[in-house]
Design a protein around this motif. Structure first.
Motif, short mmCIF file in Angstrom:
data_model
loop_
_atom_site.label_atom_id
_atom_site.label_comp_id
_atom_site.label_asym_id
_atom_site.label_seq_id
_atom_site.Cartn_x
_atom_site.Cartn_y
_atom_site.Cartn_z
N GLY A 100 24.85 44.33 17.02
CA GLY A 100 25.74 45.47 17.17
C GLY A 100 26.01 45.80 18.63
N PHE A 101 27.26 46.06 18.97
CA PHE A 101 27.64 46.44 20.35
C PHE A 101 29.00 47.11 20.32
N ILE A 102 29.40 47.65 21.45
CA ILE A 102 30.73 48.26 21.60
C ILE A 102 31.45 47.55 22.75
N ALA A 103 32.69 47.16 22.50
CA ALA A 103 33.55 46.64 23.58
C ALA A 103 34.85 47.42 23.50
N VAL A 104 35.39 47.81 24.65
CA VAL A 104 36.56 48.69 24.63
C VAL A 104 37.76 48.08 25.35
N LYS A 105 38.89 48.60 24.96
CA LYS A 105 40.17 48.28 25.59
C LYS A 105 40.45 49.37 26.61
N SER A 106 41.15 49.03 27.65
CA SER A 106 41.49 50.07 28.63
C SER A 106 42.71 50.86 28.16
N ASN A 107 43.06 51.87 28.93
CA ASN A 107 44.18 52.74 28.58
C ASN A 107 45.51 51.98 28.62
N CYS A 108 46.44 52.45 27.77
CA CYS A 108 47.73 51.74 27.67
C CYS A 108 48.59 51.90 28.92
N SER A 109 48.39 53.00 29.68
CA SER A 109 49.26 53.26 30.84
C SER A 109 49.17 52.16 31.90
N LEU A 110 47.98 51.55 32.03
CA LEU A 110 47.77 50.61 33.14
C LEU A 110 48.03 49.15 32.75
N GLN A 111 48.44 48.93 31.49
CA GLN A 111 48.55 47.55 30.99
C GLN A 111 49.71 46.78 31.58
N SER A 112 50.57 47.45 32.35
CA SER A 112 51.63 46.69 33.02
C SER A 112 51.26 46.47 34.49
N TYR A 113 50.83 47.51 35.19
CA TYR A 113 50.66 47.33 36.63
C TYR A 113 49.35 46.65 37.02
N VAL A 114 48.30 46.79 36.23
CA VAL A 114 47.07 46.06 36.58
C VAL A 114 47.28 44.54 36.43
N PRO A 115 47.87 44.07 35.31
CA PRO A 115 48.17 42.62 35.24
C PRO A 115 49.11 42.15 36.36
N ALA A 116 50.06 43.00 36.77
CA ALA A 116 50.99 42.57 37.83
C ALA A 116 50.28 42.49 39.19
N LEU A 117 49.35 43.41 39.44
CA LEU A 117 48.65 43.39 40.74
C LEU A 117 47.54 42.34 40.78
N HIS A 118 46.98 42.05 39.61
CA HIS A 118 45.79 41.20 39.58
C HIS A 118 45.95 39.83 40.27
N PRO A 119 47.03 39.09 39.99
CA PRO A 119 47.13 37.76 40.63
C PRO A 119 47.30 37.83 42.15
N LEU A 120 47.51 39.05 42.70
CA LEU A 120 47.70 39.20 44.14
C LEU A 120 46.43 39.70 44.83
N MET A 121 45.41 40.02 44.02
CA MET A 121 44.22 40.68 44.56
C MET A 121 43.43 39.78 45.49
N GLU A 122 43.11 38.58 45.01
CA GLU A 122 42.15 37.76 45.75
C GLU A 122 42.74 37.26 47.08
N LYS A 123 43.94 36.70 46.98
CA LYS A 123 44.52 36.05 48.18
C LYS A 123 45.07 37.07 49.19
N PHE A 124 45.69 38.17 48.67
CA PHE A 124 46.40 39.07 49.59
C PHE A 124 45.72 40.43 49.72
N LYS A 125 44.71 40.70 48.88
CA LYS A 125 43.94 41.96 48.92
C LYS A 125 44.85 43.21 48.87
N VAL A 126 45.05 43.71 47.68
CA VAL A 126 45.83 44.94 47.53
C VAL A 126 44.98 46.09 48.09
N THR A 127 45.50 46.81 49.06
CA THR A 127 44.71 47.90 49.66
C THR A 127 45.01 49.23 48.99
N LYS A 128 46.29 49.46 48.64
CA LYS A 128 46.61 50.71 47.93
C LYS A 128 47.81 50.50 47.02
N ALA A 129 47.81 51.29 45.96
CA ALA A 129 48.90 51.19 44.98
C ALA A 129 49.24 52.57 44.47
#
Ligand code: NAP
Length: 360
Positions: free
Chosen positions: A150-179
């Motif tokens: 038995g365990f719990i796994a959760v989904k994040s809030n629906c509001s961020l499901q567009s901008y977090v995926p869009a920023l994610h591929p830019l995080m490692e190489k370009f380091k997003v500092t603020k959004a």
């Protein structure tokens, strides 16, 4: 893959209805029980939902015939019938926390759409393309709960499901500092339709309780890392948001601004979006979109009405990428809030957990 028996807790609600459509004829998951409040318990699901059915497709016949069980009173019985449950209920936060823990302690894994446990440090909050490795914290959680499976796994809030995926591929190489993100959120996100929410017609409501906090804090858990028996949040980027309710049935749009430590070119951003794929694509999970991020060259896209259903509502649409005078870049993005943002995202997470053996 073996078939798993599943339950939908909150089956009469907006997200629950989506679950019944997504799980009908799912190749791995078979709905054997549905549950909701004591108000609905004892009725057939189709009668308990009645006129509250808010989907454009009809309710799947076999699921509609199931008798609704009581989500709280029938925990032991439900846990004995299923391999795991999906949970999307509208209850006070402390009651949801207790309910989900009770299922986990009855050795029934919970894949949750609720926010109650998102801040619990050993509960993974997973966007399968972004942080699939966070499911490894489940072993520590099981130890704390004293459970075997038995365990719990959760989904994040629906509001961020567009901008977090869009920023994610830019995080490692370009380091997003603020959004900065302003979200324009559909009424289905409040469990409403135009019939049940007439005040939204010809209107914009500039407040959604708790939404801005979630939109700013949850990305930092998603981008966090496992340390010992907990997930430690990332400390960057600095995120600020404003969340508005708009007269749209489905599909949350976000107007996003972002700055980088190492400013990429526009071509580098487009390339990163085009080439981004994750574990769900690699494992060819049944609900995974083939192309997670779709970029539109047209100035008037993405539009909620035209683009929310791309790849079964599981992809994210992006457009209008351009340089900004205050931040490095700005763009607009869109995701379907009850598909990728809720039930669909939870089904994809469950597919990941199934593929990794967490329901065995
Ligand atoms: P909803 O349409 O209001 O449905 C609520 C569900 O909770 C119904 O099945 C209801 O059953 C059940 N419920 C209410 N009180 C209960 C109780 N005391 N015991 C057991 N079940 C009870 O809400 P929703 O929009 O589907 O949202 C459900 C959850 O998902 C919420 O936590 C919400 O924050 C989250 N969520 C929603 C979205 C979205 O886009 N809608 C996105 C992400 C997350 P009855 O019909 O019997 O009252």
């Amino acid at each position: 893959m073996k078939k798993f028996n599943v339950g939908i807790i909150g089956a009469t609600g907006m997200v629950g209805q989506r679950f019944s459509l997504l799980l009908d004829k799912h190749p791995w998951f078979n709905v054997v029980c549905v549950a909701a409040s004591s108000r609905s318990a004892g009725k057939k699901l189709k009668d308990a939902v009645g006129a509250k059915w808010a989907m454009t497709e009809p309710m799947p016949e076999a699921i509609g015939e199931l008798t609704v069980m009581d989500a709280t009173a029938d925990i032991e019985k439900i846990s004995s019938m299923v391999d795991f449950v999906f949970c999307a209920v509208n209850m006070p936060k402390d009651e949801i926390k207790a309910l989900e823990e009770a299922y986990a302690k009855a050795e029934c894994p919970v894949v949750s759409n609720n926010s109650a446990h998102r801040g619990t440090p050993d509960v993974p909050m997973v966007v399968p393309e972004i942080n699939p490795e966070h499911i490894e914290i489940i072993e520590a959680q099981k130890k704390r709960l004293g459970t075997k499976r038995g365990f719990i796994a959760v989904k994040s809030n629906c509001s961020l499901q567009s901008y977090v995926p869009a920023l994610h591929p830019l995080m490692e190489k370009f380091k997003v500092t603020k959004a900065l993100a302003c979200t324009y959120q559909a009424i289905s996100g409040a469990g409403k339709t135009f019939e049940t929410f007439p005040d939204i017609l010809d209107n914009v409501i500039p407040f959604i309780g708790g939404e801005e906090e979630k939109s700013e804090q949850e990305p930092l858990k998603i981008w966090g890392r496992i340390e010992g028996d907990k997930i430690v949040n990332a400390t960057t980027p600095a995120i600020t948001t404003q969340c508005l309710r708009v007269p749209v049935s489905d599909g949350h749009t976000a107007a996003v601004f972002a700055s980088f430590e190492k400013k990429p070119t526009k071509e580098e951003i487009l390339e990163a979006w085009k080439n981004f794929s994750g574990v769900p694509q690699e494992l060819e999970l049944p609900s995974a979109p083939k192309q997670f991020l779709h970029y539109f060259e047209e100035d008037n896209r993405p539009q909620a009405k035209l683009d929310r259903n791309i790849e079964g509502g599981m992809a994210v649409s992006i457009g209008r990428l351009r340089e900004d005078t205050q931040y490095d870049y700005k763009f607009v993005c869109l995701s379907h809030n009850t598909l990728r943002g809720a039930a669909g995202g939870a089904v994809l997470m469950a597919e990941l957990l199934a593929a990794k053996g967490y329901f065995d």
